[in-house]
Design a protein around this motif. Structure first.
Motif, mmCIF file in Angstrom:
data_model
loop_
_atom_site.group_PDB
_atom_site.id
_atom_site.type_symbol
_atom_site.label_atom_id
_atom_site.label_comp_id
_atom_site.label_asym_id
_atom_site.label_seq_id
_atom_site.Cartn_x
_atom_site.Cartn_y
_atom_site.Cartn_z
ATOM 1 N N GLN A 47 0.852 -1.182 0.000
ATOM 2 C CA GLN A 47 0.000 0.000 0.000
ATOM 3 C C GLN A 47 0.888 1.233 0.000
ATOM 4 O OE1 GLN A 47 -2.677 0.159 3.246
ATOM 5 N NE2 GLN A 47 -3.546 2.112 2.648
ATOM 6 N N THR A 48 0.665 2.096 -0.935
ATOM 7 C CA THR A 48 1.439 3.339 -1.011
ATOM 8 C C THR A 48 0.569 4.495 -0.552
ATOM 9 O OG1 THR A 48 0.770 3.743 -3.277
ATOM 10 C CG2 THR A 48 2.783 2.456 -2.956
ATOM 11 N N GLU A 49 1.174 5.640 -0.428
ATOM 12 C CA GLU A 49 0.427 6.813 0.001
ATOM 13 C C GLU A 49 -0.640 7.177 -1.023
ATOM 14 O OE1 GLU A 49 2.908 10.101 1.064
ATOM 15 O OE2 GLU A 49 4.271 8.795 2.154
ATOM 16 N N TYR A 50 -0.354 7.000 -2.283
ATOM 17 C CA TYR A 50 -1.308 7.335 -3.340
ATOM 18 C C TYR A 50 -2.556 6.453 -3.229
ATOM 19 C CZ TYR A 50 -3.280 8.078 -7.961
ATOM 20 O OH TYR A 50 -4.123 8.380 -8.993
ATOM 21 N N GLU A 51 -2.379 5.168 -2.966
ATOM 22 C CA GLU A 51 -3.515 4.258 -2.850
ATOM 23 C C GLU A 51 -4.318 4.536 -1.586
ATOM 24 O OE1 GLU A 51 -1.792 0.441 -2.990
ATOM 25 O OE2 GLU A 51 -1.459 0.472 -5.140
ATOM 26 N N SER A 52 -3.662 4.967 -0.508
ATOM 27 C CA SER A 52 -4.381 5.199 0.736
ATOM 28 C C SER A 52 -5.302 6.414 0.640
ATOM 29 C CB SER A 52 -3.401 5.364 1.896
ATOM 30 O OG SER A 52 -2.617 6.518 1.702
ATOM 31 N N GLU A 53 -5.006 7.372 -0.250
ATOM 32 C CA GLU A 53 -5.879 8.529 -0.430
ATOM 33 C C GLU A 53 -7.198 8.126 -1.075
ATOM 34 O OE1 GLU A 53 -3.633 11.284 -2.710
ATOM 35 O OE2 GLU A 53 -2.235 11.717 -1.079
ATOM 36 N N GLU A 54 -7.193 7.085 -1.874
ATOM 37 C CA GLU A 54 -8.403 6.643 -2.559
ATOM 38 C C GLU A 54 -9.363 5.939 -1.612
ATOM 39 O OE1 GLU A 54 -7.092 4.194 -5.702
ATOM 40 O OE2 GLU A 54 -6.148 5.816 -6.805
ATOM 41 N N MET A 55 -8.910 5.525 -0.443
ATOM 42 C CA MET A 55 -9.747 4.762 0.463
ATOM 43 C C MET A 55 -10.721 5.654 1.234
ATOM 44 S SD MET A 55 -6.926 2.037 1.775
ATOM 45 C CE MET A 55 -8.001 1.307 2.958
ATOM 46 N N HIS A 56 -10.503 6.943 1.259
ATOM 47 C CA HIS A 56 -11.384 7.904 1.904
ATOM 48 C C HIS A 56 -11.587 7.610 3.387
ATOM 49 C CE1 HIS A 56 -12.145 9.556 -2.025
ATOM 50 N NE2 HIS A 56 -12.533 8.367 -2.455
ATOM 51 N N GLY A 57 -10.548 7.253 4.066
ATOM 52 C CA GLY A 57 -10.612 7.069 5.512
ATOM 53 C C GLY A 57 -11.457 5.895 5.965
ATOM 54 N N ALA A 58 -11.495 4.825 5.244
ATOM 55 C CA ALA A 58 -12.335 3.682 5.588
ATOM 56 C C ALA A 58 -11.873 3.001 6.870
ATOM 57 C CB ALA A 58 -12.349 2.680 4.446
ATOM 58 N N PHE A 59 -10.609 3.084 7.202
ATOM 59 C CA PHE A 59 -10.089 2.373 8.363
ATOM 60 C C PHE A 59 -9.701 3.318 9.506
ATOM 61 C CE2 PHE A 59 -10.218 -1.748 6.669
ATOM 62 C CZ PHE A 59 -9.953 -1.639 5.316
ATOM 63 N N ILE A 60 -10.193 4.519 9.505
ATOM 64 C CA ILE A 60 -9.870 5.463 10.581
ATOM 65 C C ILE A 60 -10.898 5.251 11.704
ATOM 66 C CG2 ILE A 60 -9.688 7.882 11.227
ATOM 67 C CD1 ILE A 60 -8.875 8.441 8.311
ATOM 68 N N PRO A 61 -10.444 4.877 12.905
ATOM 69 C CA PRO A 61 -11.400 4.634 14.003
ATOM 70 C C PRO A 61 -11.927 5.958 14.554
ATOM 71 C CG PRO A 61 -9.165 4.318 14.768
ATOM 72 C CD PRO A 61 -9.077 4.559 13.293
ATOM 73 N N GLU A 62 -13.085 5.884 15.213
ATOM 74 C CA GLU A 62 -13.667 7.072 15.819
ATOM 75 C C GLU A 62 -12.829 7.500 17.021
ATOM 76 O OE1 GLU A 62 -17.814 6.727 16.694
ATOM 77 O OE2 GLU A 62 -18.169 5.534 14.903
ATOM 78 N N LYS A 63 -12.945 8.769 17.413
ATOM 79 C CA LYS A 63 -12.193 9.280 18.552
ATOM 80 C C LYS A 63 -12.629 8.583 19.823
ATOM 81 C CE LYS A 63 -10.559 13.913 17.815
ATOM 82 N NZ LYS A 63 -10.738 15.313 18.099
ATOM 83 N N GLY A 64 -11.681 8.277 20.673
ATOM 84 C CA GLY A 64 -11.988 7.681 21.963
ATOM 85 C C GLY A 64 -12.225 6.177 21.911
ATOM 86 N N ILE A 65 -12.212 5.563 20.759
ATOM 87 C CA ILE A 65 -12.412 4.110 20.661
ATOM 88 C C ILE A 65 -11.055 3.468 20.412
ATOM 89 C CG2 ILE A 65 -13.458 2.274 19.337
ATOM 90 C CD1 ILE A 65 -15.934 3.744 19.316
ATOM 91 N N HIS A 66 -10.747 2.466 21.219
ATOM 92 C CA HIS A 66 -9.473 1.748 21.107
ATOM 93 C C HIS A 66 -9.764 0.282 20.876
ATOM 94 C CE1 HIS A 66 -7.491 5.342 22.585
ATOM 95 N NE2 HIS A 66 -8.357 5.381 23.569
ATOM 96 N N GLU A 67 -8.772 -0.440 20.433
ATOM 97 C CA GLU A 67 -8.932 -1.867 20.167
ATOM 98 C C GLU A 67 -9.256 -2.640 21.443
ATOM 99 O OE1 GLU A 67 -5.409 -3.217 18.291
ATOM 100 O OE2 GLU A 67 -5.691 -1.993 16.525
ATOM 101 N N TRP A 68 -8.747 -2.170 22.539
ATOM 102 C CA TRP A 68 -8.920 -2.909 23.789
ATOM 103 C C TRP A 68 -10.153 -2.494 24.581
ATOM 104 C CZ3 TRP A 68 -4.997 0.509 22.729
ATOM 105 C CH2 TRP A 68 -5.053 1.722 23.387
ATOM 106 N N SER A 69 -10.854 -1.485 24.122
ATOM 107 C CA SER A 69 -12.011 -1.012 24.890
ATOM 108 C C SER A 69 -13.209 -1.929 24.665
ATOM 109 C CB SER A 69 -12.359 0.421 24.501
ATOM 110 O OG SER A 69 -12.730 0.481 23.139
ATOM 111 N N ASP A 70 -14.071 -2.021 25.671
ATOM 112 C CA ASP A 70 -15.258 -2.864 25.629
ATOM 113 C C ASP A 70 -16.365 -2.142 24.847
ATOM 114 O OD1 ASP A 70 -16.931 -4.971 26.137
ATOM 115 O OD2 ASP A 70 -17.533 -4.248 28.137
ATOM 116 N N PRO A 71 -16.981 -2.811 23.845
ATOM 117 C CA PRO A 71 -17.995 -2.132 23.040
ATOM 118 C C PRO A 71 -19.277 -1.844 23.813
ATOM 119 C CG PRO A 71 -17.796 -4.411 22.349
ATOM 120 C CD PRO A 71 -16.724 -4.153 23.378
ATOM 121 N N ASN A 72 -19.525 -2.485 24.932
ATOM 122 C CA ASN A 72 -20.781 -2.281 25.694
ATOM 123 C C ASN A 72 -20.680 -1.133 26.645
ATOM 124 O OD1 ASN A 72 -21.856 -4.399 24.360
ATOM 125 N ND2 ASN A 72 -21.253 -5.871 25.906
#
Length: 117
Positions: free
Chosen positions: A92-117
């Motif tokens: 993945q290059t920088e040029y290709e990542s611009e085309e994704m339109h932030g599909a993998f950007i997590p919301e603020k305050g949400i972490h991988e280890w946090s409980d979804p409930n």
């Protein structure tokens, strides 16, 4: 429909049966290769031929037979095949990542280890 125990019997399929007594074909080839190398070396030394022939006869018969006998040839073949195979990898290059339109950007305050409930 799945066969009962099909996963269990996969390991048994790889079992090598004995050809002579309890020895497998690989072990028989290994012993014959070692005996052939020692016999050639003995004949060369009895006829007092140059010592290079003695070492060549041992080097060209015993190691290959031993490697085949202990199944190292399969591992060596895999390594050589992996090293010589032309492998195409996509990065993945920088040029290709611009085309994704932030599909993998997590919301603020949400972490991988946090409980979804």
């Amino acid at each position: 429909m799945n066969k009962l125990g099909s996963e269990f019997f996969k390991a048994i399929d790889q079992f090598e049966r004995g050809v002579i007594g309890g020895a497998t074909l690989r072990q028989v080839v290994m012993v014959l290769g070692i005996l052939l190398g020692v016999a050639l070396a003995t004949v060369i030394s009895l006829f007092q031929l140059p010592s290079i022939l003695f070492y060549l006869s041992l080097a060209l018969t015993v190691p290959p037979a031993f490697i085949y006998g202990i199944k190292k040839d399969e591992q060596i073949k895999e390594v050589i095949t992996f090293k010589l195979k032309v492998q195409e990898r996509a990065y993945q290059t920088e040029y290709e990542s611009e085309e994704m339109h932030g599909a993998f950007i997590p919301e603020k305050g949400i972490h991988e280890w946090s409980d979804p409930n």
